[in-house]
Design a protein around this motif. Sequence first.
Motif, mmCIF file in Angstrom:
data_model
loop_
_atom_site.group_PDB
_atom_site.id
_atom_site.type_symbol
_atom_site.label_atom_id
_atom_site.label_comp_id
_atom_site.label_asym_id
_atom_site.label_seq_id
_atom_site.Cartn_x
_atom_site.Cartn_y
_atom_site.Cartn_z
ATOM 1 N N VAL A 42 0.844 -1.205 0.000
ATOM 2 C CA VAL A 42 0.000 0.000 0.000
ATOM 3 C C VAL A 42 0.875 1.250 0.000
ATOM 4 O O VAL A 42 0.650 2.182 -0.780
ATOM 5 N N LYS A 43 1.883 1.260 0.866
ATOM 6 C CA LYS A 43 2.797 2.408 0.953
ATOM 7 C C LYS A 43 3.508 2.634 -0.379
ATOM 8 O O LYS A 43 3.613 3.769 -0.853
ATOM 9 N N ILE A 45 2.562 1.667 -3.437
ATOM 10 C CA ILE A 45 1.613 2.129 -4.455
ATOM 11 C C ILE A 45 1.302 3.610 -4.251
ATOM 12 O O ILE A 45 1.272 4.387 -5.213
ATOM 13 N N ALA A 46 1.074 3.995 -3.002
ATOM 14 C CA ALA A 46 0.778 5.403 -2.715
ATOM 15 C C ALA A 46 1.939 6.304 -3.141
ATOM 16 O O ALA A 46 1.720 7.378 -3.715
ATOM 17 N N ASN A 47 3.168 5.873 -2.892
ATOM 18 C CA ASN A 47 4.328 6.662 -3.307
ATOM 19 C C ASN A 47 4.401 6.814 -4.818
ATOM 20 O O ASN A 47 4.661 7.907 -5.332
ATOM 21 N N LEU A 49 1.867 6.556 -7.005
ATOM 22 C CA LEU A 49 0.766 7.409 -7.451
ATOM 23 C C LEU A 49 1.036 8.879 -7.140
ATOM 24 O O LEU A 49 0.741 9.761 -7.947
ATOM 25 N N PHE A 50 1.598 9.144 -5.970
ATOM 26 C CA PHE A 50 1.923 10.521 -5.601
ATOM 27 C C PHE A 50 2.962 11.108 -6.558
ATOM 28 O O PHE A 50 2.810 12.219 -7.053
ATOM 29 N N HIS A 53 1.464 12.010 -9.877
ATOM 30 C CA HIS A 53 0.408 13.021 -9.900
ATOM 31 C C HIS A 53 0.978 14.374 -10.314
ATOM 32 O O HIS A 53 2.022 14.798 -9.814
ATOM 33 N N SER A 56 1.985 16.890 -7.529
ATOM 34 C CA SER A 56 2.831 16.429 -6.421
ATOM 35 C C SER A 56 3.960 17.393 -6.095
ATOM 36 O O SER A 56 4.471 17.381 -4.989
ATOM 37 N N LEU A 85 -7.864 5.231 5.505
ATOM 38 C CA LEU A 85 -7.346 4.765 4.207
ATOM 39 C C LEU A 85 -8.494 4.426 3.260
ATOM 40 O O LEU A 85 -8.479 4.816 2.092
ATOM 41 N N ILE A 89 -9.149 6.355 -0.238
ATOM 42 C CA ILE A 89 -9.095 5.591 -1.487
ATOM 43 C C ILE A 89 -10.403 5.750 -2.257
ATOM 44 O O ILE A 89 -10.398 5.945 -3.477
ATOM 45 N N ILE A 92 -10.286 9.123 -3.861
ATOM 46 C CA ILE A 92 -9.334 9.150 -4.977
ATOM 47 C C ILE A 92 -9.972 8.540 -6.215
ATOM 48 O O ILE A 92 -9.799 9.037 -7.320
#
Length: 97
Positions: A42-43, A45-47, A49-50, A53, A56, A85, A89, A92
């Motif tokens: 999860v961490k 994937i979030a990084n 995606l960020f 973006h 960002s 979370l 999500i 998002i």
Amino acid sequence: MPKFVGYYCGAFPKDEGLLNDMVETWGGTFEKLNNAQRLWIVKSIANVLFEQHPMSEQDAPNDSEVEEVIERLNELMPGDMVGLLEALIAQIKHYNN
């Protein structure tokens, strides 16, 4: 009960590719992973995606408030963090900004 990963990704994993490899390795609901491993993914994937973006690297009007929230996340119980979370999500997925 967890749903098959294809439910969340919008498609049954093809016979090749990352999702198929993940399902073959960890099962259709990733039951062979522990929560630390799930959180690591999860961490990561979030990084990704960020970083992808377009905003960002921009200063946004709410960045200072967001930073304060991030610094205070330890005030939340683990279950509340998971709920947060889920809420983020869902947002998002539905907001295009």
